[in-house]
Design a protein around this motif. Structure first.
Motif, PDB file in Angstrom:
ATOM      1  N   ILE A  31      -9.363 -44.794  -4.754  1.00 24.60           N
ATOM      2  CA  ILE A  31      -9.806 -43.454  -4.334  1.00 24.60           C
ATOM      3  C   ILE A  31      -8.782 -42.409  -4.785  1.00 24.60           C
ATOM      4  CG2 ILE A  31     -10.236 -41.992  -2.318  1.00 24.60           C
ATOM      5  CD1 ILE A  31     -11.393 -44.489  -0.949  1.00 24.60           C
ATOM      6  N   LEU A  32      -7.495 -42.721  -4.594  1.00 24.37           N
ATOM      7  CA  LEU A  32      -6.455 -41.771  -5.001  1.00 24.37           C
ATOM      8  C   LEU A  32      -6.518 -41.531  -6.504  1.00 24.37           C
ATOM      9  CD1 LEU A  32      -3.406 -42.832  -2.796  1.00 24.37           C
ATOM     10  CD2 LEU A  32      -4.758 -40.724  -2.681  1.00 24.37           C
ATOM     11  N   LEU A  33      -6.650 -42.616  -7.257  1.00 26.98           N
ATOM     12  CA  LEU A  33      -6.732 -42.490  -8.713  1.00 26.98           C
ATOM     13  C   LEU A  33      -7.933 -41.640  -9.115  1.00 26.98           C
ATOM     14  CD1 LEU A  33      -5.820 -46.020 -10.063  1.00 26.98           C
ATOM     15  CD2 LEU A  33      -4.834 -43.845 -10.794  1.00 26.98           C
ATOM     16  N   THR A  34      -9.046 -41.837  -8.403  1.00 29.12           N
ATOM     17  CA  THR A  34     -10.266 -41.101  -8.717  1.00 29.12           C
ATOM     18  C   THR A  34     -10.059 -39.607  -8.505  1.00 29.12           C
ATOM     19  OG1 THR A  34     -11.532 -42.997  -7.976  1.00 29.12           O
ATOM     20  CG2 THR A  34     -12.713 -40.923  -8.153  1.00 29.12           C
ATOM     21  N   VAL A  35      -9.491 -39.270  -7.338  1.00 30.24           N
ATOM     22  CA  VAL A  35      -9.256 -37.855  -7.026  1.00 30.24           C
ATOM     23  C   VAL A  35      -8.295 -37.253  -8.049  1.00 30.24           C
ATOM     24  CG1 VAL A  35      -8.329 -36.274  -5.306  1.00 30.24           C
ATOM     25  CG2 VAL A  35      -9.763 -38.177  -4.593  1.00 30.24           C
ATOM     26  N   ALA A  36      -7.225 -38.013  -8.349  1.00 30.63           N
ATOM     27  CA  ALA A  36      -6.240 -37.516  -9.316  1.00 30.63           C
ATOM     28  C   ALA A  36      -6.910 -37.302 -10.677  1.00 30.63           C
ATOM     29  CB  ALA A  36      -5.091 -38.501  -9.438  1.00 30.63           C
ATOM     30  N   ALA A  37      -7.742 -38.281 -11.083  1.00 25.35           N
ATOM     31  CA  ALA A  37      -8.412 -38.174 -12.388  1.00 25.35           C
ATOM     32  C   ALA A  37      -9.287 -36.937 -12.427  1.00 25.35           C
ATOM     33  CB  ALA A  37      -9.261 -39.425 -12.635  1.00 25.35           C
ATOM     34  N   PHE A  38      -9.971 -36.653 -11.295  1.00 23.95           N
ATOM     35  CA  PHE A  38     -10.849 -35.481 -11.236  1.00 23.95           C
ATOM     36  C   PHE A  38     -10.054 -34.218 -11.553  1.00 23.95           C
ATOM     37  CE2 PHE A  38     -12.525 -31.901  -8.827  1.00 23.95           C
ATOM     38  CZ  PHE A  38     -13.832 -31.881  -9.230  1.00 23.95           C
ATOM     39  N   PHE A  39      -8.933 -34.044 -10.850  1.00 22.89           N
ATOM     40  CA  PHE A  39      -8.179 -32.789 -11.032  1.00 22.89           C
ATOM     41  C   PHE A  39      -7.521 -32.720 -12.395  1.00 22.89           C
ATOM     42  CE2 PHE A  39      -8.542 -32.862  -6.388  1.00 22.89           C
ATOM     43  CZ  PHE A  39      -9.098 -31.606  -6.223  1.00 22.89           C
ATOM     44  N   MET A  40      -7.009 -33.878 -12.846  1.00 18.04           N
ATOM     45  CA  MET A  40      -6.324 -33.864 -14.146  1.00 18.04           C
ATOM     46  C   MET A  40      -7.291 -33.550 -15.266  1.00 18.04           C
ATOM     47  SD  MET A  40      -3.761 -37.009 -13.522  1.00 18.04           S
ATOM     48  CE  MET A  40      -3.198 -37.249 -15.197  1.00 18.04           C
ATOM     49  N   ALA A  41      -8.474 -34.170 -15.212  1.00 17.23           N
ATOM     50  CA  ALA A  41      -9.446 -33.933 -16.283  1.00 17.23           C
ATOM     51  C   ALA A  41      -9.897 -32.483 -16.261  1.00 17.23           C
ATOM     52  CB  ALA A  41     -10.642 -34.861 -16.122  1.00 17.23           C
ATOM     53  N   ARG A  42     -10.069 -31.951 -15.060  1.00 16.96           N
ATOM     54  CA  ARG A  42     -10.536 -30.579 -14.961  1.00 16.96           C
ATOM     55  C   ARG A  42      -9.509 -29.615 -15.541  1.00 16.96           C
ATOM     56  NH1 ARG A  42     -12.264 -27.708  -9.417  1.00 16.96           N
ATOM     57  NH2 ARG A  42     -10.010 -27.734  -9.197  1.00 16.96           N
ATOM     58  N   SER A  43      -8.244 -29.845 -15.178  1.00 12.20           N
ATOM     59  CA  SER A  43      -7.255 -28.888 -15.671  1.00 12.20           C
ATOM     60  C   SER A  43      -7.034 -29.081 -17.174  1.00 12.20           C
ATOM     61  CB  SER A  43      -5.953 -29.017 -14.886  1.00 12.20           C
ATOM     62  OG  SER A  43      -5.388 -30.278 -15.133  1.00 12.20           O
ATOM     63  N   ARG A  44      -7.160 -30.345 -17.647  1.00 13.04           N
ATOM     64  CA  ARG A  44      -7.007 -30.552 -19.085  1.00 13.04           C
ATOM     65  C   ARG A  44      -8.129 -29.854 -19.854  1.00 13.04           C
ATOM     66  NH1 ARG A  44      -5.100 -34.324 -23.329  1.00 13.04           N
ATOM     67  NH2 ARG A  44      -6.907 -34.538 -24.705  1.00 13.04           N
ATOM     68  N   ALA A  45      -9.354 -29.946 -19.290  1.00 11.71           N
ATOM     69  CA  ALA A  45     -10.479 -29.273 -19.940  1.00 11.71           C
ATOM     70  C   ALA A  45     -10.210 -27.786 -20.023  1.00 11.71           C
ATOM     71  CB  ALA A  45     -11.761 -29.537 -19.158  1.00 11.71           C
ATOM     72  N   LYS A  46      -9.708 -27.211 -18.925  1.00 15.40           N
ATOM     73  CA  LYS A  46      -9.432 -25.771 -18.913  1.00 15.40           C
ATOM     74  C   LYS A  46      -8.380 -25.415 -19.947  1.00 15.40           C
ATOM     75  CE  LYS A  46     -10.629 -24.577 -14.165  1.00 15.40           C
ATOM     76  NZ  LYS A  46     -10.003 -24.549 -12.833  1.00 15.40           N
ATOM     77  N   SER A  47      -7.346 -26.256 -19.994  1.00 12.98           N
ATOM     78  CA  SER A  47      -6.256 -25.899 -20.903  1.00 12.98           C
ATOM     79  C   SER A  47      -6.666 -26.064 -22.375  1.00 12.98           C
ATOM     80  CB  SER A  47      -4.997 -26.714 -20.590  1.00 12.98           C
ATOM     81  OG  SER A  47      -5.211 -28.051 -20.953  1.00 12.98           O
ATOM     82  N   THR A  48      -7.539 -27.075 -22.693  1.00 10.36           N
ATOM     83  CA  THR A  48      -7.962 -27.201 -24.095  1.00 10.36           C
ATOM     84  C   THR A  48      -8.814 -26.009 -24.505  1.00 10.36           C
ATOM     85  OG1 THR A  48      -9.865 -28.499 -23.424  1.00 10.36           O
ATOM     86  CG2 THR A  48      -7.973 -29.729 -24.233  1.00 10.36           C
ATOM     87  N   ALA A  49      -9.446 -25.344 -23.509  1.00 10.83           N
ATOM     88  CA  ALA A  49     -10.245 -24.166 -23.838  1.00 10.83           C
ATOM     89  C   ALA A  49      -9.380 -22.912 -23.823  1.00 10.83           C
ATOM     90  CB  ALA A  49     -11.395 -24.029 -22.859  1.00 10.83           C
ATOM     91  N   GLY A  50      -8.121 -23.077 -23.613  1.00 12.21           N
ATOM     92  CA  GLY A  50      -7.233 -21.919 -23.572  1.00 12.21           C
ATOM     93  C   GLY A  50      -7.517 -21.017 -22.385  1.00 12.21           C
ATOM     94  N   GLY A  51      -7.983 -21.615 -21.291  1.00 18.19           N
ATOM     95  CA  GLY A  51      -8.207 -20.826 -20.072  1.00 18.19           C
ATOM     96  C   GLY A  51      -9.552 -20.107 -20.044  1.00 18.19           C
ATOM     97  N   ASP A  52     -10.275 -20.104 -21.165  1.00 20.42           N
ATOM     98  CA  ASP A  52     -11.572 -19.417 -21.179  1.00 20.42           C
ATOM     99  C   ASP A  52     -12.681 -20.451 -21.033  1.00 20.42           C
ATOM    100  OD1 ASP A  52     -13.769 -17.929 -21.553  1.00 20.42           O
ATOM    101  OD2 ASP A  52     -13.221 -17.145 -23.537  1.00 20.42           O
ATOM    102  N   ILE A  53     -13.216 -20.563 -19.819  1.00 14.48           N
ATOM    103  CA  ILE A  53     -14.153 -21.668 -19.596  1.00 14.48           C
ATOM    104  C   ILE A  53     -15.469 -21.474 -20.338  1.00 14.48           C
ATOM    105  CG2 ILE A  53     -13.169 -22.294 -17.341  1.00 14.48           C
ATOM    106  CD1 ILE A  53     -15.749 -21.049 -16.121  1.00 14.48           C
ATOM    107  N   ARG A  54     -15.704 -20.296 -20.914  1.00 14.90           N
ATOM    108  CA  ARG A  54     -16.932 -20.116 -21.689  1.00 14.90           C
ATOM    109  C   ARG A  54     -16.905 -20.941 -22.977  1.00 14.90           C
ATOM    110  NH1 ARG A  54     -17.044 -13.780 -21.992  1.00 14.90           N
ATOM    111  NH2 ARG A  54     -14.840 -14.285 -22.193  1.00 14.90           N
ATOM    112  N   LEU A  55     -15.690 -21.312 -23.405  1.00 16.60           N
ATOM    113  CA  LEU A  55     -15.585 -22.106 -24.631  1.00 16.60           C
ATOM    114  C   LEU A  55     -15.881 -23.586 -24.393  1.00 16.60           C
ATOM    115  CD1 LEU A  55     -12.375 -20.551 -26.187  1.00 16.60           C
ATOM    116  CD2 LEU A  55     -14.750 -20.121 -26.797  1.00 16.60           C
ATOM    117  N   LEU A  56     -15.907 -23.998 -23.112  1.00 13.20           N
ATOM    118  CA  LEU A  56     -16.156 -25.406 -22.812  1.00 13.20           C
ATOM    119  C   LEU A  56     -17.625 -25.738 -23.005  1.00 13.20           C
ATOM    120  CD1 LEU A  56     -14.110 -25.769 -19.508  1.00 13.20           C
ATOM    121  CD2 LEU A  56     -13.567 -26.764 -21.723  1.00 13.20           C
TER     122      LEU A  56
END
Lengths: 495, 265
Positions: A14-39
Motif C-alpha cells: 500500500i505504501l509503495l502504491t501511494v508513493a508511486a502515485f505521487f511520484m508518477a504524478r509529479s514526474r508527469a508534471k515535471s516532464t511537461a515543464g509544469g504546463d499540464i496542457r502539454l500532457l
C-alpha cells in the motif's frame, strides 16, 4: 494482535502504491515543464497508472502464493508421515489435520510466551509433554502427540516460515518493480488515460467473471460429490426407487421420488394460494388504486418479501399449524368434529404459509407486467364501451399473460427451493400421499437433515445430499430459464 | 345559432348531433379548455385543427367521456348528444362510449385475432344473437373499413401482425362494428404513410353517410380534403368554427389566418 509478516507485506504494498502515485504524478508534471496542457492525460491519470502497476501484480502474486503455499507444503510434509501412524480406520487426511493443529498450537504457544521460538523448533515428545503445553495455551488435542506428528508439524512450521519469507521478498520486489517501471515510462506523451481505461475494464471483467466462475464452481463441486454418491449407490434406486429410508449403518433406500412428490405437492398448494391473491392484488394496485393508495399499499405488501423465511416457518409451526389442527383435527373437540389431522406439521400448513410468502413475489412482478401493457389498449377497450373489469379480463390480462406465466414460474422455482418453512412446517416423513393434512417432507428438508449432526462425508447417506441438491438446482434452473425466456419474449412485443 | 356558422354550405343536413355549451376542462390546476361552444352536425365530417397542446384532443375526449379515466381531469359545462346531457348523473359512460365510437392516434389492436378484435364490441354489448350473426357483423364492419379483401383469408391471425395502415383500418372496423352514432377520430393518420392515409381518408368520406364523424388532425390538407366543417382551436379557446372552405380561404380571425398560413403553430 500484532501484524504477521503477511500484514507487513500488505502494508508495504500500500505504501509503495501511494508513493508511486505521487511520484508518477509529479514526474508527469515535471516532464511537461509544469504546463499540464502539454500532457496527454490529466496528471492524476499518471498517478493512477503507476499505482495500478505497483499494486495489481503484487497483490495478485500475494493472493496466489497464499493459496498455493499450504498445498505445496502439505504435499511435502505428507511424505514424512510413516504408514504406522495412519492407524486403522483413520486416514492420511485426519493425520494431516492433526499436524496442522499441532503446528498452529506451536505458533500460539510461541506467541503467548509458553515456548520460545527455539524450543518450538526443537521440542521432543520424549522430553516434554507437548499435549499439556498446548493445552495450557488453549489448543486441546484428542490424544498424545506422536513424535512423527510433532516432527511433521515442526517441518510444517519451518517450511511455512521460509515460504512466507520468500513470498514477502518476491511480492515487495514486484511492487517496487512495477512502480519503478510505471514511473520510468511516465512522460508527457505517455497515454496514461488509455492504460487506466483498460485497467478499469479489466476490473469490471474480473467482477463479472468471478460471479460466473463461482456459479460454475458450485455446480462442479455438487457434480463431483454427486458422482461420488452414484459410485456408492445405484442411480436407478435414486431416480426410480420408491422409498426414502436413510440408515446410517448403511444399506439405505435413498430415492428422490417421495421427496420430489412432497416438494411438488407443497409448491402446488403454495402457488394455489399465492397466484390468485397476488394476481388480484396486482390488478387492484395497478388498475384501480389511486396513486396515494398505491404508494402506501405497494411497500406494505413488499414488507412480506422482507420477512426472513425462518420467521414464516415459526408462523407455520406455532400459528397456522395449530389453527388447522383445531379445524381438521381433535375429533369432537375440533371445529368440524373430525380427526383428519394429528399434528401441526402438514403439507397444508407449509403450503399455506409458503403461499403467503410468495404473494408479494407474484404481485410485484405481475404489477410491473400489467403496468407495461400500453395505455392505448385500455383506451381502445374503453372507447368501445367496455367496463373496467371487462377491459382487464379481455384485454389487459391476455396481453400480460406471458409475463404473468413467467412470474408464476419464478414463484414456483422459489417454492421448490424454499427450505426453512418446510423444515418447520412440513414434517419429516417421506411418503407418497394425496392427503394434504399429513406430514410430508421435501428435498430441501432432507438435505438439511442429511448434513446436520455428526456426519461422515464418505457415506452414501451424506453424499445423497449433493445429488438431491444438484437435482434441485437443475429443476429450479430449468424453471428460471423458461420463465426468463417467456418474460423476455413478452417484453419484446411492446418495445 | 352560433354566428360563426353563418357561412355554412355544402352540408347534407342541418340536424345538430352534438351541442356543447360553455365547456371548461381542467387538468388539475391547468385550464385546458376555455368556454367552448360548438354544434356538430349529423352526417358531417367535422375537423378540429390547431397547434399541439391547444386542447382539440382534450375536447374530443370530452365527447365520449374518455376523460373520466384520467383522475385529475375535471369537465364543466353542458354537452348534449341528441338533446341528452351526457354528463348527467344518470348517463352510464360505458353505454355512451358504445354510442360514440373512438379511433385513436396510434393503431391499438388488441392482442387477439383479427376476428376477435372486431367482434369485441358486439360481444360485450350482446349485439349478435348467434355465431352467424356475429360473423355477418364482423364481415360488414371489415368491408366498411375497406380491409375485408386483405384479411378475409386470415381472420384468425393476430391483429398485431398487420401493417400500420391495416391496423388502423382494423381499429376503424372495430369501432364501426358496435354501430356507433358518432365516430371520434384522434389524429387517425398520424402514424400512417401517405398511401394508408389516402385509404383512411376515403373511408372517412364513406362513413359520413351513416355517422357524424369528428376528426382531430394536424394536417391542414387533410382537414381540407375530408371535412365539411372545421373548428380552429388555439390555447384552449375555440377561435373559429365554420364551413371548411371558408376557414381555409377566408378566415375571419387573424389567429386562424396566421395558423393556416404557417405563421403560428
Amino acid at each position: 494482535m500484532a501484524l504477521g509478516l503477511t500484514g507487513y507485506v500488505v502494508l508495504a504494498i500500500i505504501l509503495l502504491t501511494v508513493a508511486a502515485f505521487f511520484m508518477a504524478r509529479s514526474r508527469a508534471k515535471s516532464t511537461a515543464g509544469g504546463d499540464i496542457r502539454l500532457l496527454h492525460s490529466l496528471p492524476n491519470y499518471y498517478g493512477y497508472n503507476a499505482a495500478m502497476f505497483a499494486a495489481v501484480p503484487a497483490f495478485g502474486v500475494l493472493m496466489i502464493w497464499l493459496l498455493a503455499q499450504p498445498m505445496i507444503i502439505e504435499n511435502s510434509v505428507f511424505k514424512l508421515i510413516p504408514e504406522r501412524i495412519v492407524s486403522e480406520g483413520s486416514s492420511r487426511g485426519l493425520v494431516m489435520s492433526d499436524v496442522r493443529r499441532v503446528a498452529e498450537g506451536l505458533d500460539i504457544a510461541v506467541a503467548q510466551g509458553a515456548l520460545t521460538d527455539d524450543e518450538a523448533d526443537n521440542i521432543r515428545t520424549e522430553f516434554k509433554d507437548v499435549r499439556s503445553i498446548l493445552g495450557s495455551v488453549g489448543v486441546a488435542l484428542g490424544s498424545n502427540v506422536e513424535p512423527e506428528v510433532l516432527y511433521a508439524a515442526q517441518q510444517y512450521r519451518a517450511k511455512s516460515e521460509t515460504g512466507t519469507f520468500w513470498m514477502s521478498v518476491a511480492v515487495v520486489a514486484l511492487a517496487a518493480l512495477g512502480a519503478a517501471l510505471a514511473i520510468f515510462v511516465t512522460n508527457a506523451d505517455f497515454r496514461a488515460r488509455n492504460t487506466v481505461e483498460r485497467g478499469a475494464l479489466a476490473l469490471l471483467i474480473l467482477a463479472a467473471s468471478l460471479a460466473i466462475l463461482t456459479t460454475v464452481g458450485i455446480v462442479l463441486s455438487m457434480l463431483f460429490e454427486s458422482i461420488n454418491f452414484f459410485r456408492l449407490h445405484p442411480w436407478t434406486d435414486f431416480f426410480f426407487g420408491g422409498s426414502w429410508a436413510p440408515n446410517f449403518r448403511g444399506d439405505s433406500d435413498l430415492s428422490i421420488l417421495p421427496l420430489l412428490w412432497g416438494t411438488l405437492y407443497i409448491s402446488v398448494i403454495a402457488l394455489l394460494v399465492a397466484v390468485p391473491i397476488g394476481l388480484f392484488a396486482a390488478i387492484y394496485l395497478s388498475e384501480y388504486a389511486g396513486p396515494k393508495t398505491r404508494s402506501a399499499a405497494k411497500p406494505l405488501l413488499e414488507i412480506l418479501a422482507g420477512i426472513p423465511t425462518i420467521v414464516y416457518g415459526l408462523f407455520a409451526l406455532l400459528t397456522v399449524g395449530p389453527a388447522l389442527v383445531s379445524i381438521f383435527g381433535r375429533g369432537e373437540a375440533g371445529l368440524l368434529g373430525v380427526d383428519w389431522m394429528s399434528g401441526a406439521t402438514a403439507v397444508l400448513t407449509a403450503g399455506l404459509v409458503m403461499g403467503i410468502m410468495l404473494i408479494p413475489f407474484v404481485s410485484s412482478l405481475s404489477d410491473d407486467i400489467i403496468n407495461a401493457v400500453p395505455q392505448s389498449m385500455r383506451d381502445g377497450s374503453f372507447g368501445l364501451g367496455a367496463t373496467h373489469s371487462e377491459t382487464i379480463r379481455q384485454v389487459v390480462l391476455p396481453a400480460a399473460l406471458p409475463g404473468i406465466v413467467g412470474a408464476v414460474l419464478l414463484a414456483a422455482s422459489r417454492a421448490i427451493g424454499e427450505t426453512m418453512i418446510v423444515v418447520l412446517g412440513a414434517g419429516a416423513i417421506a411418503k407418497f400421499s394425496l392427503n394434504p393434512l399429513e406430514a410430508m417432507t421435501t428435498i430441501t428438508t432432507r438435505i438439511v437433515s442429511q448434513l446436520t449432526g455428526d456426519t461422515d462425508f464418505a457415506s452414501p447417506e451424506t453424499l445423497v445430499a449433493f445429488a438431491l441438491g444438484l437435482t434441485l438446482f437443475v429443476l429450479t434452473l430449468g424453471l428460471n430459464v423458461l420463465a426468463l425466456y417467456i418474460v423476455r419474449k413478452y417484453r419484446e412485443q411492446y418495445e | 345559432m352560433n354566428d360563426m356558422r353563418i357561412l355554412e354550405r355544402d352540408v347534407d343536413t342541418n340536424t345538430i348531433k352534438i351541442a356543447a355549451r360553455g365547456v371548461q376542462v381542467y387538468y388539475g390546476d391547468n385550464h385546458a379548455i376555455k368556454d367552448v361552444d360548438v354544434d356538430i352536425q349529423d352526417k358531417t365530417v367535422t375537423a378540429f385543427i390547431g397547434p399541439s397542446g391547444c386542447g382539440k384532443s382534450t375536447f374530443l375526449r370530452c365527447l365520449n367521456r374518455m376523460n373520466d379515466t384520467i383522475d385529475v381531469c375535471r369537465v364543466e359545462g353542458d354537452i348534449h348528444i341528441d338533446g341528452e346531457d351526457i354528463y348527467d348523473k344518470r348517463v352510464d359512460p360505458v353505454q355512451l362510449r358504445a354510442k360514440v365510437g373512438m379511433v385513436f392516434q396510434k393503431p391499438n389492436p388488441f392482442p387477439k385475432s383479427i376476428y376477435d378484435n372486431v367482434a369485441y364490441g358486439p360481444r360485450i354489448h350482446g349485439l349478435a344473437k348467434n355465431k352467424a350473426e356475429l360473423d355477418e357483423i364482423v364481415e360488414n364492419a371489415l368491408r366498411r373499413a375497406a380491409i375485408w379483401s386483405e384479411v378475409k383469408d386470415r381472420l384468425t391471425a393476430p391483429g398485431t401482425g398487420l401493417s400500420g395502415g391495416q391496423q388502423q383500418r382494423l381499429c376503424i372496423a372495430r369501432a364501426v362494428a358496435t354501430e356507433p352514432e358518432v365516430l371520434l377520430m384522434d389524429e387517425p393518420c398520424s402514424a400512417l404513410d401517405p398511401i394508408a392515409t389516402a385509404q383512411v381518408e376515403e373511408l372517412i368520406d364513406e362513413l359520413r353517410q351513416n355517422y357524424s364523424v369528428v376528426i382531430v388532425t394536424h394536417s391542414m390538407q387533410q382537414a381540407a380534403r375530408v371535412s365539411q366543417k372545421t373548428a380552429f382551436f388555439h390555447l384552449g379557446n375555440l377561435v373559429e368554427y365554420g364551413e371548411t372552405g371558408n376557414i381555409f380561404t377566408n378566415p375571419e380571425d387573424p389567429r386562424t389566418e396566421s395558423y393556416i398560413t404557417g405563421r403560428i403553430g
